[in-house]
Design a protein around this motif. Structure first.
Motif, mmCIF file in Angstrom:
data_model
loop_
_atom_site.group_PDB
_atom_site.id
_atom_site.type_symbol
_atom_site.label_atom_id
_atom_site.label_comp_id
_atom_site.label_asym_id
_atom_site.label_seq_id
_atom_site.Cartn_x
_atom_site.Cartn_y
_atom_site.Cartn_z
ATOM 1 N N ASN A 70 -7.813 1.445 1.441
ATOM 2 C CA ASN A 70 -6.535 2.156 1.326
ATOM 3 C C ASN A 70 -6.318 2.752 -0.062
ATOM 4 N N LEU A 71 -7.258 2.506 -0.955
ATOM 5 C CA LEU A 71 -7.250 3.090 -2.296
ATOM 6 C C LEU A 71 -8.689 3.385 -2.672
ATOM 7 N N SER A 104 0.416 4.840 -1.906
ATOM 8 C CA SER A 104 0.333 6.074 -1.120
ATOM 9 C C SER A 104 1.363 7.088 -1.591
ATOM 10 N N ARG A 105 2.584 6.651 -1.786
ATOM 11 C CA ARG A 105 3.640 7.568 -2.204
ATOM 12 C C ARG A 105 3.430 8.033 -3.648
ATOM 13 N N ASP A 126 0.813 -1.214 0.000
ATOM 14 C CA ASP A 126 0.000 0.000 0.000
ATOM 15 C C ASP A 126 0.849 1.268 0.000
ATOM 16 N N ALA A 127 2.050 1.183 0.560
ATOM 17 C CA ALA A 127 2.910 2.367 0.627
ATOM 18 C C ALA A 127 3.347 2.828 -0.757
#
Length: 313
Positions: free
Chosen positions: A261-262, A233-234, A229-230
């Motif tokens: 998370n998205l 996110s980034r 997920d990072a």
């Protein structure tokens, strides 16, 4: 009707020509229904048949037929076999029968590199490939043909496989490195491209340096995943080849969507939007970008038409 072998496909689909054909196809569009999945085995055999048609009315019609027999390894045979048939869109006549495996690998790599022309830095020089299969070979060749790659790093959990791929590729980049150290390779990449069967992330967002482009090819089932997920996110979200395919087929998209998370807005654009110029793609030299492909029958059609064009001009 002409038959095209895997070698014919490799020799007949020049990378710049193939990228141009895919770009035109994404701009123009085509009818491409979701693939049909049929169970064709019996009580003793797990046999599957996939049908993937696409057509541009009055121009060309194509269909890829794929069989998947997972138990073939017990017989010493490949689990997947495929063939592509191209028809004339005006008469219905058969134009060609094409090796489906090589056509798929080559158009898959070309779609990733086409996306990278919008999403990677133009001065990207360090390419990292995770995976050593047929698609990985084509990814390495395609990226090195389009970008001025100085260093190519081939990563595998088996160093022998990475070294074998390096020997097969030959001197396509000034510096070719083989390694089993995924983390170190990823942290040094300008472009990192993955073509694996990983079920848990092998690319961690915390490892990415500013300006990296992440190209996710391998996750084609909801239970498969290559990036955590990072990464998303980034990157501020993810670009996809098609919204419908990526949001249903790849765990790199379905899992973070399901976990919250998205968001749907986090699917930033598809390849058609990039090719048509309705999304600018990369917007800064330091941005991290991510692209997820699952494949579409439009790509098969475009590649088949490009391959046979010289013989049916």
């Amino acid at each position: 009707m002409k038959t095209y072998s895997a070698e014919d496909v490799r020799q007949g689909l020049d990378w710049p020509v193939l990228l141009a054909a895919l770009k035109t196809a994404f701009v123009e569009g085509a009818e491409a229904p979701l693939r049909q999945h049929l169970h064709v085995g019996d009580a003793a055999t797990n046999g599957n048949l996939l049908l993937m048609p696409a057509w541009q009315p009055g121009r060309h019609i194509g269909v890829k037929l794929v069989t998947v027999f997972p138990d073939n390894d017990q017989l010493g045979l490949p689990a997947v076999a495929s063939v592509y048939t191209l028809f004339d869109g005006k008469t219905g006549a058969v134009i060609g029968q094409i090796d489906g495996g090589e056509l798929t690998a080559r158009r898959t790599a070309a779609a990733s590199v086409l996306a990278a022309t919008f999403l990677a830095r133009t001065n990207a020089r360090n390419l990292v490939i995770l995976g050593t299969g047929r698609v990985s070979r084509n990814l390495a060749q395609a990226y090195c043909a389009i970008f001025a790659i100085d260093k190519l790093t081939l990563c595998s959990r088996s160093l022998d496989k990475a070294q074998a791929l390096a020997a097969e590729l030959g001197p396509i980049a000034p510096n070719i490195v083989t390694t089993t150290d995924f983390a170190s390779a990823v942290s040094d990449a300008d472009i990192v491209s993955t073509a694996t069967l990983a079920k848990t992330p092998i690319i961690l967002g915390e490892l990415l340096r500013p300006g990296t482009h992440v190209d996710l090819v391998g996750s084609f089932r909801p239970y498969m995943r290559e990036a955590d997920d990072a990464v998303l996110s980034r990157a501020g979200g993810i670009f996809v080849d098609t919204f419908e395919g990526a949001s249903k087929e790849s765990g790199d998209v379905t899992q973070p969507l399901a976990a919250g998370n998205l968001s749907r807005e986090g699917l930033l654009a598809d390849l058609a939007m990039l090719c048509r110029g309705t999304h600018p793609g990369r917007q800064s030299e330091t941005a991290i970008t991510a692209f997820k492909s699952v494949g579409t029958a439009l790509e098969d059609l475009a590649a088949a038409v490009a391959l046979t064009a010289a013989d049916h001009a």
